[in-house]
Design a protein around this motif. Structure first.
Motif, PDB file in Angstrom:
ATOM      1  N   LYS A  87       0.878  -0.987   0.311  1.00  0.00           N
ATOM      2  CA  LYS A  87      -0.432  -0.202   0.150  1.00  0.00           C
ATOM      3  C   LYS A  87       0.724   1.312   0.163  1.00  0.00           C
ATOM      4  O   LYS A  87       0.477   2.132  -0.921  1.00  0.00           O
ATOM      5  N   ILE A  88       1.921   1.083   0.946  1.00  0.00           N
ATOM      6  CA  ILE A  88       2.742   2.239   0.673  1.00  0.00           C
ATOM      7  C   ILE A  88       3.132   2.872  -0.485  1.00  0.00           C
ATOM      8  O   ILE A  88       3.138   3.644  -1.038  1.00  0.00           O
ATOM      9  N   LEU A  89       4.148   1.948  -1.151  1.00  0.00           N
ATOM     10  CA  LEU A  89       4.340   1.790  -2.639  1.00  0.00           C
ATOM     11  C   LEU A  89       3.632   2.267  -3.206  1.00  0.00           C
ATOM     12  O   LEU A  89       3.980   2.930  -4.252  1.00  0.00           O
ATOM     13  N   MET A  90       2.049   1.948  -3.708  1.00  0.00           N
ATOM     14  CA  MET A  90       1.510   2.444  -3.893  1.00  0.00           C
ATOM     15  C   MET A  90       1.353   4.179  -4.245  1.00  0.00           C
ATOM     16  O   MET A  90       0.192   4.394  -5.413  1.00  0.00           O
ATOM     17  N   HIS A  91       1.290   4.090  -3.011  1.00  0.00           N
ATOM     18  CA  HIS A  91       1.593   6.109  -3.041  1.00  0.00           C
ATOM     19  C   HIS A  91       3.023   6.779  -3.137  1.00  0.00           C
ATOM     20  O   HIS A  91       2.509   7.437  -3.258  1.00  0.00           O
ATOM     21  N   LYS A  92       3.674   5.561  -3.803  1.00  0.00           N
ATOM     22  CA  LYS A  92       4.958   6.255  -4.121  1.00  0.00           C
ATOM     23  C   LYS A  92       5.292   5.835  -5.560  1.00  0.00           C
ATOM     24  O   LYS A  92       6.362   6.208  -5.977  1.00  0.00           O
ATOM     25  N   LEU A  93       3.769   5.994  -6.625  1.00  0.00           N
ATOM     26  CA  LEU A  93       4.456   5.405  -7.683  1.00  0.00           C
ATOM     27  C   LEU A  93       5.411   6.493  -8.245  1.00  0.00           C
ATOM     28  O   LEU A  93       6.084   6.659  -9.201  1.00  0.00           O
ATOM     29  N   LYS A  94       4.630   8.252  -8.192  1.00  0.00           N
ATOM     30  CA  LYS A  94       5.576   8.942  -8.663  1.00  0.00           C
ATOM     31  C   LYS A  94       7.001   8.768  -8.087  1.00  0.00           C
ATOM     32  O   LYS A  94       7.850   9.457  -9.736  1.00  0.00           O
ATOM     33  N   GLU A  95       7.161   9.027  -7.054  1.00  0.00           N
ATOM     34  CA  GLU A  95       8.370   9.445  -6.264  1.00  0.00           C
ATOM     35  C   GLU A  95       8.755   8.049  -7.153  1.00  0.00           C
ATOM     36  O   GLU A  95      10.851   8.480  -7.484  1.00  0.00           O
ATOM     37  N   GLN A  96       9.024   6.941  -7.015  1.00  0.00           N
ATOM     38  CA  GLN A  96       9.417   5.644  -8.363  1.00  0.00           C
ATOM     39  C   GLN A  96      10.625   6.065  -9.443  1.00  0.00           C
ATOM     40  O   GLN A  96      11.270   5.840  -9.331  1.00  0.00           O
ATOM     41  N   ALA A  97       9.461   6.858  -9.878  1.00  0.00           N
ATOM     42  CA  ALA A  97       9.771   6.821 -11.419  1.00  0.00           C
ATOM     43  C   ALA A  97      10.606   8.334 -12.157  1.00  0.00           C
ATOM     44  O   ALA A  97      11.902   8.325 -12.260  1.00  0.00           O
ATOM     45  N   TYR A  98      10.771   8.869 -10.637  1.00  0.00           N
ATOM     46  CA  TYR A  98      11.971   9.772 -10.381  1.00  0.00           C
ATOM     47  C   TYR A  98      13.169   9.539  -9.763  1.00  0.00           C
ATOM     48  O   TYR A  98      14.205   9.446 -10.315  1.00  0.00           O
ATOM     49  N   THR A  99      13.330   8.975  -9.046  1.00  0.00           N
ATOM     50  CA  THR A  99      14.326   7.895  -8.368  1.00  0.00           C
ATOM     51  C   THR A  99      14.530   6.922  -9.249  1.00  0.00           C
ATOM     52  O   THR A  99      16.096   7.174  -8.808  1.00  0.00           O
ATOM     53  N   PHE A 100      13.881   6.133 -10.115  1.00  0.00           N
ATOM     54  CA  PHE A 100      14.829   5.289 -10.786  1.00  0.00           C
ATOM     55  C   PHE A 100      15.231   5.840 -11.735  1.00  0.00           C
ATOM     56  O   PHE A 100      16.501   5.461 -12.314  1.00  0.00           O
ATOM     57  N   ILE A 101      14.331   7.104 -12.449  1.00  0.00           N
ATOM     58  CA  ILE A 101      15.361   6.857 -13.423  1.00  0.00           C
ATOM     59  C   ILE A 101      15.005   8.863 -13.766  1.00  0.00           C
ATOM     60  O   ILE A 101      14.897   9.459 -15.243  1.00  0.00           O
ATOM     61  N   GLY A 102      14.783   9.232 -12.994  1.00  0.00           N
ATOM     62  CA  GLY A 102      14.784  10.632 -13.370  1.00  0.00           C
ATOM     63  C   GLY A 102      13.870  11.184 -14.019  1.00  0.00           C
ATOM     64  O   GLY A 102      13.617  12.534 -14.505  1.00  0.00           O
ATOM     65  N   LEU A 103      12.542  10.615 -13.546  1.00  0.00           N
ATOM     66  CA  LEU A 103      11.336  10.987 -14.655  1.00  0.00           C
ATOM     67  C   LEU A 103      10.194  11.741 -14.047  1.00  0.00           C
ATOM     68  O   LEU A 103       9.811  11.380 -12.593  1.00  0.00           O
ATOM     69  N   THR A 104       9.874  13.280 -14.283  1.00  0.00           N
ATOM     70  CA  THR A 104       8.290  13.654 -13.334  1.00  0.00           C
ATOM     71  C   THR A 104       7.289  13.545 -14.579  1.00  0.00           C
ATOM     72  O   THR A 104       7.369  13.319 -15.396  1.00  0.00           O
ATOM     73  N   TYR A 105       6.303  12.200 -13.387  1.00  0.00           N
ATOM     74  CA  TYR A 105       5.310  11.497 -14.076  1.00  0.00           C
ATOM     75  C   TYR A 105       4.260  12.162 -13.764  1.00  0.00           C
ATOM     76  O   TYR A 105       3.861  11.940 -12.781  1.00  0.00           O
ATOM     77  N   ASN A 106       3.391  12.475 -14.496  1.00  0.00           N
ATOM     78  CA  ASN A 106       2.965  13.321 -14.302  1.00  0.00           C
ATOM     79  C   ASN A 106       1.110  12.564 -14.692  1.00  0.00           C
ATOM     80  O   ASN A 106       0.376  13.176 -14.871  1.00  0.00           O
ATOM     81  N   GLU A 107       1.107  11.521 -14.918  1.00  0.00           N
ATOM     82  CA  GLU A 107      -0.542  10.741 -15.511  1.00  0.00           C
ATOM     83  C   GLU A 107      -0.861  10.512 -14.444  1.00  0.00           C
ATOM     84  O   GLU A 107      -0.314  10.086 -13.554  1.00  0.00           O
ATOM     85  N   GLU A 108      -2.156  10.599 -14.354  1.00  0.00           N
ATOM     86  CA  GLU A 108      -2.952  10.313 -12.915  1.00  0.00           C
ATOM     87  C   GLU A 108      -2.755   8.960 -12.581  1.00  0.00           C
ATOM     88  O   GLU A 108      -1.983   8.108 -13.117  1.00  0.00           O
ATOM     89  N   ILE A 109      -2.669   8.932 -11.816  1.00  0.00           N
ATOM     90  CA  ILE A 109      -2.659   7.458 -11.231  1.00  0.00           C
ATOM     91  C   ILE A 109      -3.864   6.939 -10.338  1.00  0.00           C
ATOM     92  O   ILE A 109      -4.625   7.796  -9.218  1.00  0.00           O
ATOM     93  N   PRO A 110      -3.830   5.547 -10.717  1.00  0.00           N
ATOM     94  CA  PRO A 110      -5.952   5.435 -10.776  1.00  0.00           C
ATOM     95  C   PRO A 110      -5.581   5.140  -8.692  1.00  0.00           C
ATOM     96  O   PRO A 110      -4.883   4.493  -8.884  1.00  0.00           O
ATOM     97  N   GLU A 111      -6.836   5.553  -8.439  1.00  0.00           N
ATOM     98  CA  GLU A 111      -6.807   4.851  -6.858  1.00  0.00           C
ATOM     99  C   GLU A 111      -7.066   3.618  -7.103  1.00  0.00           C
ATOM    100  O   GLU A 111      -6.925   2.135  -8.226  1.00  0.00           O
ATOM    101  N   VAL A 112      -6.590   2.539  -5.946  1.00  0.00           N
ATOM    102  CA  VAL A 112      -6.595   0.752  -6.167  1.00  0.00           C
ATOM    103  C   VAL A 112      -8.278   0.165  -5.677  1.00  0.00           C
ATOM    104  O   VAL A 112      -9.084   0.506  -4.624  1.00  0.00           O
ATOM    105  N   GLU A 113      -8.721  -0.719  -6.569  1.00  0.00           N
ATOM    106  CA  GLU A 113      -9.597  -0.929  -6.608  1.00  0.00           C
ATOM    107  C   GLU A 113     -10.357  -2.190  -5.692  1.00  0.00           C
ATOM    108  O   GLU A 113     -10.895  -1.852  -4.463  1.00  0.00           O
ATOM    109  N   LYS A 114      -8.643  -2.715  -4.779  1.00  0.00           N
ATOM    110  CA  LYS A 114      -9.103  -3.446  -3.735  1.00  0.00           C
ATOM    111  C   LYS A 114      -7.273  -3.969  -3.791  1.00  0.00           C
ATOM    112  O   LYS A 114      -6.781  -4.576  -4.513  1.00  0.00           O
ATOM    113  N   TYR A 115      -6.958  -4.103  -1.923  1.00  0.00           N
ATOM    114  CA  TYR A 115      -5.273  -4.816  -1.411  1.00  0.00           C
ATOM    115  C   TYR A 115      -6.575  -5.407  -1.503  1.00  0.00           C
ATOM    116  O   TYR A 115      -7.098  -6.307  -0.404  1.00  0.00           O
TER     117      TYR A 115
END
Length: 214
Positions: A87-115
């Motif tokens: 759950k924590i990592l799903m809330h950090k997807l945009k941060e991961q994009a920047y950390t992994f490849i320096g990408l500012t990721y602006n696309e919408e992140i859908p809410e999780v349907e089910k954990y």
């Protein structure tokens, strides 16, 4: 019988799988589509084959396996399903994009349907997947297993003759080794393993030749 289409996606060469059966219902596993042509290839395959998407499944919550979630949500109305322990990592997807490849990721992140939890099952058509929690690469890494077809989608826990990295945030080498032991004791040796990167393998070959099983 399952029909499995693999589409290799993004700069990480991640495997997205579209899995369907004779009913035309399907699941999408790890939609890492980043480039527009990848998104179109996935949506066109689904539409051309008149498939009915029922689930958008994530083996874990790293950005390379989730780039395409919004495209699937927009086209088919599906939101991702992922293990509760990521759950924590799903809330950090945009941060991961920047950390992994320096990408500012602006696309919408859908809410999780089910954990998801290990006791859950994923049903579509005449098939179902059981869930095996396999932490180590991430806390919520899971394996989706179809007993009827003896096929498992292992994400980044198990690759052909290798395993996923454990040096990322929340990774654990000890946990991934324990997860390999769990896989070996839980699944038949003839199980076909479809990993998150690279080519397919069998559990028997991995137990025999993969050094991380020793």
């Amino acid at each position: 019988m399952l029909n499995i289409q693999r589409i290799v996606c993004n700069m990480f060469q991640e495997n997205c799988y579209i899995v369907s059966d004779d009913t035309k219902e399907c699941v999408i596993i790890d939609c890492g589509a980043f480039y527009e042509e990848e998104k179109k290839e996935i949506t066109n395959y689904i539409r051309d084959n008149q498939l009915i998407p029922k689930h958008l499944l994530c083996t874990h919550a790293h950005i390379d396996h989730n780039f395409g979630n919004y495209a699937i949500c927009k086209e088919f109305g599906l939101k991702p399903e992922v293990c509760i322990n990521d759950k924590i990592l799903m809330h950090k997807l945009k941060e991961q994009a920047y950390t992994f490849i320096g990408l500012t990721y602006n696309e919408e992140i859908p809410e999780v349907e089910k954990y998801l939890k290990e006791a859950d099952t994923i049903s579509f058509g005449t098939h179902c997947f059981s869930i095996l929690q396999t932490p180590g690469h991430t806390p919520g890494s899971v394996l989706f297993y179809c007993k009827d077809e003896s096929i498992a989608f292992s994400g980044d826990t198990l690759f052909r003759m290798s395993i996923g990295r454990t040096d990322f945030e929340f990774g654990s080498y000890n946990e991934i080794i324990n997860s390999l032991k769990k896989i070996a004791s839980s699944l038949p040796a003839e199980t076909i393993i479809l990993p998150g990167h690279g080519d397919k393998t069998t559990l028997k070959d991995e137990i025999t030749y993969n050094p991380y099983f020793k």
